[in-house]
Motif scaffolding. Structure first.
Motif, mmCIF file in Angstrom:
data_model
loop_
_atom_site.group_PDB
_atom_site.id
_atom_site.type_symbol
_atom_site.label_atom_id
_atom_site.label_comp_id
_atom_site.label_asym_id
_atom_site.label_seq_id
_atom_site.Cartn_x
_atom_site.Cartn_y
_atom_site.Cartn_z
ATOM 1 N N SER A 2 40.205 52.763 42.667
ATOM 2 C CA SER A 2 39.735 52.394 43.998
ATOM 3 C C SER A 2 39.756 50.879 44.172
ATOM 4 C CB SER A 2 38.315 52.910 44.226
ATOM 5 O OG SER A 2 37.397 52.156 43.452
ATOM 6 N N LEU A 3 39.675 50.458 45.400
ATOM 7 C CA LEU A 3 39.622 49.025 45.697
ATOM 8 C C LEU A 3 38.376 48.396 45.081
ATOM 9 C CD1 LEU A 3 40.878 46.613 47.100
ATOM 10 C CD2 LEU A 3 39.736 47.318 49.208
ATOM 11 N N ALA A 4 37.264 49.103 45.112
ATOM 12 C CA ALA A 4 36.026 48.599 44.520
ATOM 13 C C ALA A 4 36.181 48.401 43.015
ATOM 14 C CB ALA A 4 34.871 49.558 44.811
ATOM 15 N N GLU A 5 36.846 49.329 42.338
ATOM 16 C CA GLU A 5 37.081 49.190 40.905
ATOM 17 C C GLU A 5 37.986 47.993 40.619
ATOM 18 O OE1 GLU A 5 37.591 53.110 38.532
ATOM 19 O OE2 GLU A 5 38.219 53.524 40.599
ATOM 20 N N ALA A 7 38.351 45.292 42.439
ATOM 21 C CA ALA A 7 37.571 44.074 42.690
ATOM 22 C C ALA A 7 36.625 43.788 41.529
ATOM 23 C CB ALA A 7 36.795 44.197 43.994
ATOM 24 N N ARG A 8 36.016 44.818 40.975
ATOM 25 C CA ARG A 8 35.123 44.656 39.835
ATOM 26 C C ARG A 8 35.885 44.105 38.632
ATOM 27 N NH1 ARG A 8 34.641 47.316 35.554
ATOM 28 N NH2 ARG A 8 35.650 49.202 36.287
ATOM 29 N N SER A 11 36.784 40.456 39.193
ATOM 30 C CA SER A 11 35.576 39.658 39.020
ATOM 31 C C SER A 11 35.219 39.497 37.547
ATOM 32 C CB SER A 11 34.413 40.309 39.774
ATOM 33 O OG SER A 11 33.227 39.596 39.557
#
Length: 82
Positions: A2-5, A7-8, A11
């Motif tokens: 996912s996009l959230a993964e 981004a994590r 980061s």
């Protein structure tokens, strides 16, 4: 992934290298070089370009450091070349 993964992960990689000196929320040119050498495996990619050029292109506020937002520009440049 996912996009959230994604981004994590970006980061986490940024923070791993940014933590090497007293400026924990930015990458110095030395930290950026270490990150690019360790995390980019493709020869001839943006990662192996001239570091000075990459640094100038990313360092929007011209403070000699790369913050997470400026680092996002690098991720975008790399994604564009994929």
């Amino acid at each position: 992934m996912s996009l959230a993964e994604a981004a994590r992960i970006v980061s986490e990689v940024f923070n791993k290298y940014a933590a090497e000196d007293q400026h924990k929320d930015t990458l110095s040119p030395i930290e950026l070089k270490k990150l690019l050498q360790a995390e980019c495996s493709t020869k001839g990619s943006i990662c192996t370009s001239k570091l000075d050029e990459v640094m100038k292109r990313l360092d929007n506020n011209m403070d000699g450091q790369i913050d997470i937002v400026e680092f996002g520009t690098l991720i975008g440049m790399m994604a564009k070349r994929m």
